[in-house]
Design a protein around this motif. Structure first.
Motif, PDB file in Angstrom:
ATOM      1  N   LEU A 196       0.843  -1.194   0.000  1.00  9.01           N
ATOM      2  CA  LEU A 196       0.000   0.000   0.000  1.00  9.01           C
ATOM      3  C   LEU A 196       0.876   1.240   0.000  1.00  9.01           C
ATOM      4  N   VAL A 197       0.602   2.159  -0.921  1.00  5.30           N
ATOM      5  CA  VAL A 197       1.348   3.413  -1.023  1.00  5.30           C
ATOM      6  C   VAL A 197       0.400   4.563  -0.710  1.00  5.30           C
ATOM      7  N   CYS A 198       0.702   5.346   0.326  1.00  4.70           N
ATOM      8  CA  CYS A 198      -0.128   6.494   0.676  1.00  4.70           C
ATOM      9  C   CYS A 198       0.442   7.750   0.045  1.00  4.70           C
ATOM     10  N   LEU A 199      -0.333   8.327  -0.866  1.00 12.04           N
ATOM     11  CA  LEU A 199       0.035   9.579  -1.529  1.00 12.04           C
ATOM     12  C   LEU A 199      -1.078  10.608  -1.371  1.00 12.04           C
ATOM     13  N   LEU A 200      -1.844  10.493  -0.307  1.00 10.19           N
ATOM     14  CA  LEU A 200      -2.980  11.385  -0.096  1.00 10.19           C
ATOM     15  C   LEU A 200      -2.526  12.758   0.387  1.00 10.19           C
ATOM     16  N   PRO A 201      -3.247  13.803   0.023  1.00  7.28           N
ATOM     17  CA  PRO A 201      -3.018  15.106   0.659  1.00  7.28           C
ATOM     18  C   PRO A 201      -3.553  15.070   2.081  1.00  7.28           C
ATOM     19  N   LEU A 202      -3.069  15.967   2.913  1.00 10.46           N
ATOM     20  CA  LEU A 202      -3.560  16.037   4.290  1.00 10.46           C
ATOM     21  C   LEU A 202      -4.786  16.939   4.358  1.00 10.46           C
ATOM     22  N   THR A 203      -5.910  16.347   4.726  1.00 14.07           N
ATOM     23  CA  THR A 203      -7.156  17.079   4.947  1.00 14.07           C
ATOM     24  C   THR A 203      -7.755  16.582   6.255  1.00 14.07           C
ATOM     25  N   SER A 204      -8.866  17.167   6.645  1.00 17.73           N
ATOM     26  CA  SER A 204      -9.523  16.692   7.867  1.00 17.73           C
ATOM     27  C   SER A 204      -9.964  15.238   7.722  1.00 17.73           C
ATOM     28  N   GLU A 205     -10.270  14.818   6.476  1.00 16.46           N
ATOM     29  CA  GLU A 205     -10.701  13.437   6.250  1.00 16.46           C
ATOM     30  C   GLU A 205      -9.541  12.450   6.249  1.00 16.46           C
ATOM     31  N   THR A 206      -8.341  12.900   5.870  1.00 15.39           N
ATOM     32  CA  THR A 206      -7.219  11.957   5.770  1.00 15.39           C
ATOM     33  C   THR A 206      -6.289  12.001   6.979  1.00 15.39           C
ATOM     34  N   ARG A 207      -6.497  12.924   7.892  1.00 18.49           N
ATOM     35  CA  ARG A 207      -5.680  12.956   9.104  1.00 18.49           C
ATOM     36  C   ARG A 207      -5.902  11.651   9.884  1.00 18.49           C
ATOM     37  N   ASP A 208      -4.833  10.998  10.283  1.00 19.20           N
ATOM     38  CA  ASP A 208      -4.876   9.731  11.034  1.00 19.20           C
ATOM     39  C   ASP A 208      -5.522   8.587  10.256  1.00 19.20           C
ATOM     40  N   ILE A 209      -5.557   8.672   8.934  1.00 19.07           N
ATOM     41  CA  ILE A 209      -6.208   7.623   8.146  1.00 19.07           C
ATOM     42  C   ILE A 209      -5.462   6.297   8.244  1.00 19.07           C
ATOM     43  N   LEU A 210      -4.140   6.345   8.396  1.00 18.58           N
ATOM     44  CA  LEU A 210      -3.343   5.118   8.484  1.00 18.58           C
ATOM     45  C   LEU A 210      -3.320   4.662   9.946  1.00 18.58           C
ATOM     46  N   ASP A 211      -4.475   4.180  10.389  1.00 18.35           N
ATOM     47  CA  ASP A 211      -4.635   3.772  11.780  1.00 18.35           C
ATOM     48  C   ASP A 211      -4.729   2.253  11.872  1.00 18.35           C
ATOM     49  N   ALA A 212      -5.014   1.738  13.058  1.00 19.19           N
ATOM     50  CA  ALA A 212      -5.066   0.287  13.257  1.00 19.19           C
ATOM     51  C   ALA A 212      -6.151  -0.346  12.405  1.00 19.19           C
ATOM     52  N   LYS A 213      -7.301   0.295  12.284  1.00 20.49           N
ATOM     53  CA  LYS A 213      -8.388  -0.267  11.486  1.00 20.49           C
ATOM     54  C   LYS A 213      -7.967  -0.440  10.036  1.00 20.49           C
ATOM     55  N   LEU A 214      -7.329   0.586   9.471  1.00 17.92           N
ATOM     56  CA  LEU A 214      -6.914   0.496   8.075  1.00 17.92           C
ATOM     57  C   LEU A 214      -5.811  -0.547   7.897  1.00 17.92           C
ATOM     58  N   LEU A 215      -4.808  -0.536   8.764  1.00 17.19           N
ATOM     59  CA  LEU A 215      -3.710  -1.488   8.616  1.00 17.19           C
ATOM     60  C   LEU A 215      -4.195  -2.930   8.755  1.00 17.19           C
ATOM     61  N   ASN A 216      -5.149  -3.151   9.655  1.00 15.20           N
ATOM     62  CA  ASN A 216      -5.680  -4.495   9.844  1.00 15.20           C
ATOM     63  C   ASN A 216      -6.592  -4.925   8.710  1.00 15.20           C
ATOM     64  N   ALA A 217      -7.011  -3.978   7.866  1.00 11.07           N
ATOM     65  CA  ALA A 217      -7.827  -4.330   6.696  1.00 11.07           C
ATOM     66  C   ALA A 217      -6.978  -4.864   5.553  1.00 11.07           C
ATOM     67  N   LEU A 218      -5.657  -4.684   5.638  1.00 11.14           N
ATOM     68  CA  LEU A 218      -4.746  -5.253   4.641  1.00 11.14           C
ATOM     69  C   LEU A 218      -4.554  -6.745   4.919  1.00 11.14           C
ATOM     70  N   PRO A 219      -4.175  -7.522   3.932  1.00  8.46           N
ATOM     71  CA  PRO A 219      -3.896  -8.939   4.186  1.00  8.46           C
ATOM     72  C   PRO A 219      -2.677  -9.088   5.099  1.00  8.46           C
ATOM     73  N   ARG A 220      -2.649 -10.186   5.870  1.00  6.63           N
ATOM     74  CA  ARG A 220      -1.472 -10.455   6.700  1.00  6.63           C
ATOM     75  C   ARG A 220      -0.227 -10.516   5.813  1.00  6.63           C
ATOM     76  N   GLY A 221       0.838  -9.834   6.251  1.00  2.58           N
ATOM     77  CA  GLY A 221       2.080  -9.823   5.502  1.00  2.58           C
ATOM     78  C   GLY A 221       2.207  -8.688   4.500  1.00  2.58           C
ATOM     79  N   ALA A 222       1.200  -7.809   4.424  1.00  2.23           N
ATOM     80  CA  ALA A 222       1.265  -6.669   3.509  1.00  2.23           C
ATOM     81  C   ALA A 222       2.322  -5.670   3.981  1.00  2.23           C
TER      82      ALA A 222
END
Length: 308
Positions: free
Chosen positions: A190-216
């Motif tokens: 996963l490559v994060c290239l998002l701009p920083l907005t109120s919606e993307t602040r803290d987007i890379l959190d535990a919920k998002l990381l755990n939504a990736l397959p194991r070993g990502a």
């Protein structure tokens, strides 16, 4: 009409040389030398000086000296004053180089080999074909599309996600909150290239990381405030995330005792993925000045509603 540059003074000297060669009719000043404030029509800055709109009552254009504007407090910029970000060719090329390097490093297990070298351990890992590796990009703006174009040549399975719908040849495109999770579940790098907005602040959190397959794996080249450091450390320590390349953090620089410095599964760089190149940046600035004077649309004009 005059131009004021308020950012790195070393690069400012290069801008001054280029302005003198390409637009000698525009007086160029490097902060704190501002010349006559009432003559200033154009301001380029990394951070805006407090009360700049009063200091420069006739300013007509504000340029961010980077590809983003999250370092600006747009609420303090008069609504009628155009703000332009410099997603210029040099920035784009630099990001393409870095993101490609990072994706290939994770694809070919470079963090593991670096740690094995430190340990004096000789052990080969299975090499997987790029065609079997799924790479997902968060953010399909100018930078995201350029990175996808480059990665396409390696044969990766590519996906891209953005707030609004895009179509891109050879890329499975996702849009909106409801489609994010499906993309994550089908992403190995996963490559994060998002701009920083109120919606993307803290987007890379535990919920998002755990939504990736194991070993990502993760490549973070967006903005520092988007990443939950502890969530990434927990995911790495548990083995859910195998490795990460991190170029942006909050704060910068990191404290000396931060675990990112020594974590064996993190490749850390000091916000160097891409930098504005004076030659191409000045060309874009001068083109936008020309467009502004001619009443034409500006390249890189910031939408106040979107925040980028």
């Amino acid at each position: 009409m005059a131009f004021v540059y308020k950012a790195d003074p070393v690069r400012g000297a290069e801008w001054a040389r280029l302005f003198a060669a390409k637009a000698p009719e525009i007086p160029f000043h490097i902060w704190p030398d501002i010349g006559l404030p009432e003559r200033v029509r154009y301001l380029a800055a990394w951070t805006l000086p407090e009360g700049f709109e009063r200091q420069f009552p006739n300013v007509e254009l504000v340029f961010s000296t980077g590809a983003g504007v999250d370092q600006f407090d747009l609420s303090k910029v008069p609504p009628a004053l155009p703000v332009v970000r410099l997603a210029e060719p040099g920035v784009v090329a630099g990001m393409v180089e870095y993101a490609t390097m990072a994706v290939l490093a994770l694809h070919r297990d470079l963090p593991a080999y670096i740690e094995q070298q430190r340990q004096g351990k000789w052990a080969a890992h299975r090499v997987h074909a790029a065609a079997k590796r799924r790479v997902g990009i968060l953010g399909m703006g100018v930078l995201g599309r350029a990175v996808l174009t480059q990665l396409r040549g390696f044969g990766f399975q590519l996906a891209g996600w953005s707030r609004t719908r895009h179509e891109f040849e050879g890329v499975t495109c996702y849009a909106g909150e409801s489609e994010l999770w499906g993309m994550l579940a089908a992403t190995d790098i996963l490559v994060c290239l998002l701009p920083l907005t109120s919606e993307t602040r803290d987007i890379l959190d535990a919920k998002l990381l755990n939504a990736l397959p194991r070993g990502a794996s993760l490549v973070h080249v967006g903005r520092g405030a988007q990443l939950d450091h502890q969530a990434l450390l927990d995911a790495l320590d548990s083995g859910w995330i195998s490795s990460a390349v991190v170029d942006v953090t909050a704060p910068e620089p990191l404290p000396a005792n931060h675990r990112f410095w020594s974590h064996p599964r993190i490749l850390l760089t000091p916000h160097t993925a891409s930098m504005t190149q004076p030659e191409t940046a000045v060309d874009l600035v001068l083109e936008n000045i020309r467009r502004h004077q001619a009443g034409e649309p500006l390249a890189g004009l910031v939408s106040r509603d979107k925040g980028y």
